[in-house]
Design a protein around this motif. Structure first.
Motif, PDB file in Angstrom:
ATOM      1  N   ILE A 110      42.909  46.636  36.887  1.00 23.31           N
ATOM      2  CA  ILE A 110      42.361  47.278  38.083  1.00 23.31           C
ATOM      3  C   ILE A 110      42.555  46.352  39.280  1.00 23.31           C
ATOM      4  O   ILE A 110      42.007  45.242  39.320  1.00 23.31           O
ATOM      5  CB  ILE A 110      40.863  47.602  37.885  1.00 23.31           C
ATOM      6  CG1 ILE A 110      40.685  48.512  36.668  1.00 23.31           C
ATOM      7  CG2 ILE A 110      40.285  48.266  39.137  1.00 23.31           C
ATOM      8  CD1 ILE A 110      39.239  48.809  36.339  1.00 23.31           C
ATOM      9  N   PRO A 111      43.334  46.748  40.276  1.00 20.55           N
ATOM     10  CA  PRO A 111      43.586  45.879  41.440  1.00 20.55           C
ATOM     11  C   PRO A 111      42.320  45.511  42.206  1.00 20.55           C
ATOM     12  O   PRO A 111      42.215  44.417  42.749  1.00 20.55           O
ATOM     13  CB  PRO A 111      44.543  46.715  42.297  1.00 20.55           C
ATOM     14  CG  PRO A 111      45.174  47.685  41.354  1.00 20.55           C
ATOM     15  CD  PRO A 111      44.129  47.982  40.321  1.00 20.55           C
ATOM     16  N   ARG A 112      41.353  46.432  42.269  1.00 22.01           N
ATOM     17  CA  ARG A 112      40.125  46.147  43.009  1.00 22.01           C
ATOM     18  C   ARG A 112      39.385  44.957  42.392  1.00 22.01           C
ATOM     19  O   ARG A 112      38.898  44.076  43.115  1.00 22.01           O
ATOM     20  CB  ARG A 112      39.225  47.390  43.003  1.00 22.01           C
ATOM     21  CG  ARG A 112      37.812  47.160  43.525  1.00 22.01           C
ATOM     22  CD  ARG A 112      37.804  46.645  44.935  1.00 22.01           C
ATOM     23  NE  ARG A 112      36.446  46.413  45.414  1.00 22.01           N
ATOM     24  CZ  ARG A 112      36.157  45.702  46.491  1.00 22.01           C
ATOM     25  NH1 ARG A 112      37.131  45.134  47.195  1.00 22.01           N
ATOM     26  NH2 ARG A 112      34.907  45.550  46.865  1.00 22.01           N
ATOM     27  N   LEU A 113      39.324  44.890  41.078  1.00 21.06           N
ATOM     28  CA  LEU A 113      38.667  43.765  40.420  1.00 21.06           C
ATOM     29  C   LEU A 113      39.465  42.474  40.595  1.00 21.06           C
ATOM     30  O   LEU A 113      38.881  41.398  40.757  1.00 21.06           O
ATOM     31  CB  LEU A 113      38.475  44.065  38.928  1.00 21.06           C
ATOM     32  CG  LEU A 113      37.563  45.249  38.595  1.00 21.06           C
ATOM     33  CD1 LEU A 113      37.477  45.436  37.083  1.00 21.06           C
ATOM     34  CD2 LEU A 113      36.172  45.051  39.178  1.00 21.06           C
ATOM     35  N   ALA A 142      41.229  41.781  43.202  1.00 21.06           N
ATOM     36  CA  ALA A 142      40.960  41.353  44.577  1.00 21.06           C
ATOM     37  C   ALA A 142      39.607  40.650  44.676  1.00 21.06           C
ATOM     38  O   ALA A 142      39.455  39.679  45.429  1.00 21.06           O
ATOM     39  CB  ALA A 142      41.005  42.556  45.514  1.00 21.06           C
ATOM     40  N   LEU A 143      38.627  41.135  43.933  1.00 19.42           N
ATOM     41  CA  LEU A 143      37.323  40.474  43.939  1.00 19.42           C
ATOM     42  C   LEU A 143      37.414  39.061  43.386  1.00 19.42           C
ATOM     43  O   LEU A 143      36.765  38.138  43.901  1.00 19.42           O
ATOM     44  CB  LEU A 143      36.318  41.289  43.116  1.00 19.42           C
ATOM     45  CG  LEU A 143      35.790  42.576  43.745  1.00 19.42           C
ATOM     46  CD1 LEU A 143      34.903  43.321  42.756  1.00 19.42           C
ATOM     47  CD2 LEU A 143      35.006  42.271  45.014  1.00 19.42           C
ATOM     48  N   ARG A 144      38.201  38.867  42.346  1.00 19.98           N
ATOM     49  CA  ARG A 144      38.350  37.524  41.792  1.00 19.98           C
ATOM     50  C   ARG A 144      38.998  36.578  42.784  1.00 19.98           C
ATOM     51  O   ARG A 144      38.722  35.379  42.800  1.00 19.98           O
ATOM     52  CB  ARG A 144      39.158  37.583  40.500  1.00 19.98           C
ATOM     53  CG  ARG A 144      39.259  36.247  39.779  1.00 19.98           C
ATOM     54  CD  ARG A 144      39.935  36.363  38.442  1.00 19.98           C
ATOM     55  NE  ARG A 144      41.301  36.827  38.557  1.00 19.98           N
ATOM     56  CZ  ARG A 144      42.147  36.957  37.537  1.00 19.98           C
ATOM     57  NH1 ARG A 144      41.718  36.650  36.314  1.00 19.98           N
ATOM     58  NH2 ARG A 144      43.362  37.410  37.711  1.00 19.98           N
ATOM     59  N   GLU A 157      38.521  36.598  45.954  1.00 21.31           N
ATOM     60  CA  GLU A 157      37.663  36.375  47.118  1.00 21.31           C
ATOM     61  C   GLU A 157      36.797  35.139  47.006  1.00 21.31           C
ATOM     62  O   GLU A 157      36.028  34.845  47.924  1.00 21.31           O
ATOM     63  CB  GLU A 157      36.766  37.607  47.332  1.00 21.31           C
ATOM     64  CG  GLU A 157      37.522  38.835  47.807  1.00 21.31           C
ATOM     65  CD  GLU A 157      36.599  40.025  48.025  1.00 21.31           C
ATOM     66  OE1 GLU A 157      35.369  39.843  47.845  1.00 21.31           O
ATOM     67  OE2 GLU A 157      37.092  41.106  48.383  1.00 21.31           O
ATOM     68  N   GLY A 190      33.179  37.045  45.571  1.00 19.06           N
ATOM     69  CA  GLY A 190      33.719  37.941  44.565  1.00 19.06           C
ATOM     70  C   GLY A 190      33.240  37.603  43.168  1.00 19.06           C
ATOM     71  O   GLY A 190      33.024  38.500  42.340  1.00 19.06           O
ATOM     72  N   TYR A 248      28.879  42.867  37.630  1.00 16.04           N
ATOM     73  CA  TYR A 248      29.584  43.855  36.814  1.00 16.04           C
ATOM     74  C   TYR A 248      29.564  43.466  35.343  1.00 16.04           C
ATOM     75  O   TYR A 248      29.429  44.324  34.457  1.00 16.04           O
ATOM     76  CB  TYR A 248      31.028  43.992  37.291  1.00 16.04           C
ATOM     77  CG  TYR A 248      31.188  44.700  38.607  1.00 16.04           C
ATOM     78  CD1 TYR A 248      30.143  45.416  39.173  1.00 16.04           C
ATOM     79  CD2 TYR A 248      32.394  44.663  39.303  1.00 16.04           C
ATOM     80  CE1 TYR A 248      30.281  46.065  40.386  1.00 16.04           C
ATOM     81  CE2 TYR A 248      32.546  45.307  40.514  1.00 16.04           C
ATOM     82  CZ  TYR A 248      31.485  46.007  41.054  1.00 16.04           C
ATOM     83  OH  TYR A 248      31.627  46.649  42.251  1.00 16.04           O
TER      84      TYR A 248
END
Length: 389
Positions: free
Chosen positions: A82-85, A87-89, A91, A95, A102
């Motif tokens: 999942i790209p969104r996750l 991206a969070l990593r 940050e 993130g 989660y």
């Protein structure tokens, strides 16, 4: 609070949480009638190993720390998909806090799914009101276990998940070896002593050993003074883990019913699978391009190796050789108890008793080393605290 009081408080917190955890693994879940497998059934031994006897008797903490172990690994797989996750990593700390939240929610969801599966395993209907009460209790138990692991990590000694996993494995160890003693007599004690000493030596050797790759930093002139140029090294270690042995034993449990757990083919397949899983687990974590890029950024280089991609290739070559050697040693460590118990003609005991003995000893040594390092770190922090004010 002085150093001695702080250490005493951490020890008491850890012991208190472990006692509360074992109490929760003995409290029965309401509105549930269990139909546990027979005491000598291999499925019963596998369940006891993974949950500390929880899934066989279905207490409030029936799933033990399994959801806490599975959630981080499942989340890592989701981050790759999942790209969104992902991206969070990237940050940073913000993130990481969101991913931690989660992970906690995912742990509770896994506890819910495990509760439903445990009821189905015991032949309970999940559609009536009694089953709903049991599911709520088991899911709440998973949430409480998650909190207990966090309390140990924050206020006690060591990693909370590893400490509680060690506690639940130690809980099933005495009955397993009592049955082994009833089968084989005093020979079991002699084999256990030899295997215990061998595993302890191998584990300490792997945990403390490291390969030091020399690194030199270029000198920089600031004004009339030269800075840098001091030699150092990049340490390479083989990561310790019990998951390869447990996973290999679980995968081989099904074919073991056909040709026997003490069969040489089973032991050979067990050794190969442990080596493979240990190598794959350690190799996935290696990112030598990042290490080489960091060396270039700070002005470091490996003597005789060009910076950049050649350095990354050299470090990857060294790392893979260390991983291969460590994986072979992990296979030997996993093979020792299973082979020793097979020599005793202990029937189906090599599967559970062998894996249990290895898991317990590796955890004991690794947790002891980690706790010693943590105590030493606290002592150093207390010693230099007045100079940092």
């Amino acid at each position: 609070m002085n150093e001695r009081d702080s250490l005493r408080r951490r020890i008491l917190v850890t012991l208190g949480v472990v006692a509360l955890f074992r109490l929760g693994q003995s409290l029965p879940t309401p509105q549930v009638t269990v139909h546990a497998p027979e005491a000598d059934h291999p499925v019963r031994w596998i369940l006891d190993l993974l949950t500390g006897g929880g899934l066989a008797t279905l207490p409030v903490f029936a799933l033990g720390v399994l959801p806490c172990l599975a959630a981080p690994r499942l989340l890592r797989g989701l981050i790759a998909l999942i790209p969104r996750l992902a991206a969070l990593r990237a940050e940073g700390e913000a993130g990481a806090r969101i991913l931690k939240r989660y992970q906690r929610r995912l742990t509770v969801v896994l506890g819910l799914l495990g509760a439903v599966g445990a009821l189905v395993f015991h032949g309970q209907s999940v559609l009536d009101g009694h089953a709903a009460i049991a599911v709520v209790c088991l899911t709440a138990g998973t949430a409480v276990v998650l909190r207990l692991t966090e309390v140990i990590t924050d206020r006690g000694f060591g990693d909370g998940v590893r400490i509680l996993l060690l506690a639940q494995v130690l809980a099933v160890l005495p009955p397993e070896f009592l049955r082994l003693y009833e089968r084989t007599g005093w020979a079991a004690i002699a084999v256990t002593i030899v295997v215990t000493l061998s595993i302890t030596v191998f584990t300490i050797f792997l945990a403390q050993g490291q390969r030091r790759v020399p690194v030199q930093y270029a000198k920089r002139m600031i004004g009339r003074r030269a800075f840098g140029g001091t030699p150092t090294y990049v340490p390479f270690r083989f990561p310790q883990a019990n998951s390869p042995a447990v996973l290999a034993a679980v995968l081989l449990s099904v074919p073991a019913f056909f040709f026997g757990l003490g069969d040489p083919w089973w032991i050979g397949g067990y050794f190969v699978l442990v080596c493979f899983f240990a190598f794959a687990r350690a190799a996935v974590r290696q990112d030598m391009d990042k290490v080489a890029g960091e060396l270039v950024r700070v002005g470091g280089f490996v003597p005789g190796i060009r910076p950049g991609n050649p350095t990354a290739q050299y470090l990857d070559h060294v790392s893979r050789r260390i991983i291969a050697f460590g994986a072979l040693c992990s296979g030997v460590v996993a093979l020792l108890p299973a082979a020793g118990l097979a020599l005793l003609d202990a029937g189906p005991m090599p599967l559970v008793a062998g894996v249990t003995l290895q898991v317990v000893l590796v955890f004991l040594v690794s947790v002891s080393l980690d706790t010693t390092r943590q105590i030493e770190s606290l002592r150093q922090q207390r010693r230099y605290a007045p100079f940092l004010r």
